[in-house]
Write a protein that holds these residues in place. Structure first.
Motif, PDB file in Angstrom:
ATOM      1  N   UNK A  54      24.790  16.940  20.990  1.00  0.00           N
ATOM      2  CA  UNK A  54      23.974  17.990  20.372  1.00  0.00           C
ATOM      3  C   UNK A  54      23.781  17.803  18.870  1.00  0.00           C
ATOM      4  N   UNK A  55      24.882  17.695  18.127  1.00  0.00           N
ATOM      5  CA  UNK A  55      24.754  17.634  16.666  1.00  0.00           C
ATOM      6  C   UNK A  55      23.958  16.419  16.211  1.00  0.00           C
ATOM      7  N   UNK A  89      16.389  20.596  20.959  1.00  0.00           N
ATOM      8  CA  UNK A  89      15.128  20.900  20.270  1.00  0.00           C
ATOM      9  C   UNK A  89      15.074  22.390  19.932  1.00  0.00           C
ATOM     10  N   UNK A  90      15.487  23.232  20.891  1.00  0.00           N
ATOM     11  CA  UNK A  90      15.520  24.678  20.635  1.00  0.00           C
ATOM     12  C   UNK A  90      16.462  24.989  19.471  1.00  0.00           C
ATOM     13  N   UNK A  91      17.617  24.348  19.474  1.00  0.00           N
ATOM     14  CA  UNK A  91      18.601  24.541  18.399  1.00  0.00           C
ATOM     15  C   UNK A  91      18.007  24.118  17.050  1.00  0.00           C
TER      16      UNK A  91
ATOM     17  N   UNK B   1      28.915  10.792  26.745  1.00  0.00           N
ATOM     18  CA  UNK B   1      29.202  10.850  25.314  1.00  0.00           C
ATOM     19  C   UNK B   1      29.900   9.579  24.849  1.00  0.00           C
ATOM     20  N   UNK B   2      29.487   9.061  23.726  1.00  0.00           N
ATOM     21  CA  UNK B   2      30.157   7.899  23.162  1.00  0.00           C
ATOM     22  C   UNK B   2      31.406   8.347  22.403  1.00  0.00           C
ATOM     23  N   UNK B   3      31.573   9.653  22.261  1.00  0.00           N
ATOM     24  CA  UNK B   3      32.671  10.172  21.436  1.00  0.00           C
ATOM     25  C   UNK B   3      33.904  10.431  22.300  1.00  0.00           C
ATOM     26  N   UNK B   4      34.972  10.872  21.676  1.00  0.00           N
ATOM     27  CA  UNK B   4      36.131  11.271  22.461  1.00  0.00           C
ATOM     28  C   UNK B   4      37.423  10.672  21.952  1.00  0.00           C
TER      29      UNK B   4
END
Lengths: 255, 255
Positions: A54-55, A89-91, B1-4
């Motif tokens: 998201x970010x 996109x909404x965010x 997600x590539x994160x974690x």
């Protein structure tokens, strides 16, 4: 240089998807969008690829929609949990999502009582957004502000593009012509090419080398919004190359 | 997600070149770099494509080298006037360029008195930079700070990559396994997939749909740094799918 013209209309592409950054999927949407925008005279000025986070999507989208006239996003509008582009996109626009009645109607017609929660996710559009037609298969994309949100599947993305161009304030089309040099490498070509390029800063001159069994060569591509001026510059470039002792030079058609 | 993972090591790719944004050239370097980084356990976190314009290259490079552990640039290191990547990297780091004696020596050996100004441009390296070996053809790339500057020609870029990995602080490799579903679309798969994904936030679960003559299907890819845990999650996913009435499910090898 993609820059130069005062009437320049710019667009950025935001490619959304872990599958691109993992190397699992070879993106081809960027090239297809670039070629589509060329024809309508819109300059593709930048592209970014971000994961389904998201970010990262919100940050990139807000940076790009601020800097350029238009932004086209691809990917992340499917029904699965990792498809969060509509939410992002909404965010970014600070609005809610709503189930678009036209999409719900399409889905009810197709799925009947199989219209489950996952499929309904694909009917969500940011408040204030309009639909982008999908002539291929599945639900439409959407547009809000200067952003167009398209599918990631290439054949569907290309179909949706046809409904994007007519909504863009396009500049004049760019004309591209190519001079092919054989038997000489870039090192020999560079000096005369640079002289011509510096004399015509409003045009884009690029050198795209190749290695053939016959040796080195390069395709010299000149792009301009002024076809007549381009004709003169082609002649000027060929003359400059020959004056530098590079004889195997001819214009080719790469249309 | 590539994160974690906490031991996450991140890299961004900066693709430099008008030919990509014009749609003339289909980039494949991003995919190749992504696959290379996967093996050494470095996460490709973002990619940007910018034109051969100084301010755009400098701005993107400074944003990316600040945000991520490493940046790999591709393109714009040839001899022609439009190749300004070395200038831009030096500008970004606030240093000068110098003619690297090793590269000049290579070029003198190859070109003798044909070593002209255009070719000498390819010997320029930012002060404080080291060379990146080019096992294929032509001059080497270079590295300065956390940035690696490689060629744009794919076969040369891939060769240079072999000298990049050993200089990166790599995490553990990511393991990828794939469960193939046939005869069911993403809409049906989404719910059980999401349950499993939410139960294992440290793993990456992606759904990559396909359309075959036999109808819809999807490859469900799970990536993790923990091969043993991955084995358990594969079984859990297959059970969840079958519990949802999706029977045509099997693990496939996509190595």
């Amino acid at each position: 240089m993609a820059s130069g013209a005062d009437d320049r209309v710019t667009c950025a592409v935001l490619i959304i998807g872990d599958e691109i950054l993992s190397g699992r999927t070879q993106d081809t949407n960027l090239r297809d969008i670039a070629r589509y925008l060329n024809v309508i005279g819109v300059d593709l000025a930048e592209a970014r690829t971000v994961p389904d986070v998201m970010d990262e999507i919100v940050g990139a989208l807000n940076a790009l929609r601020e800097k350029y006239d238009y932004v086209i996003t691809t990917g992340g509008i499917g029904p699965t949990h990792d498809d969060i582009t509509a939410d992002a996109v909404a965010e970014a626009f600070g609005v809610e999502l709503f189930e678009h009645p036209e999409i719900i109607a399409m889905m009810e017609a197709r799925f009947g009582d199989q219209l489950n929660a996952a499929r309904r996710r694909m009917a969500r559009v940011p408040v204030g957004g309009d639909l982008v037609k999908n002539p291929v298969q599945g639900p439409p994309g959407f547009t809000i502000g200067n952003v167009f949100t398209l599918a990631g599947v290439p054949q569907i993305m290309r179909g949706m593009l046809e409904d994007v161009g007519p909504r863009m304030r396009g500049g004049r089309p760019t004309v591209s012509r190519t001079v092919r040099v054989e038997g000489s490498g870039e090192g020999a070509i560079a000096a005369p090419l640079e002289v011509v390029a510096k004399a015509h800063p409003d045009m884009s001159l690029g050198s795209y080398p190749f290695f053939s069994p016959d040796g080195y060569g390069s395709n010299l591509v000149i792009r301009s919004r002024d076809p007549e001026a381009l004709t003169g510059v082609i002649a000027e470039l060929i003359a400059a190359l020959k004056a530098a002792g590079i004889d195997n030079v001819r214009e080719i058609d790469v249309a």
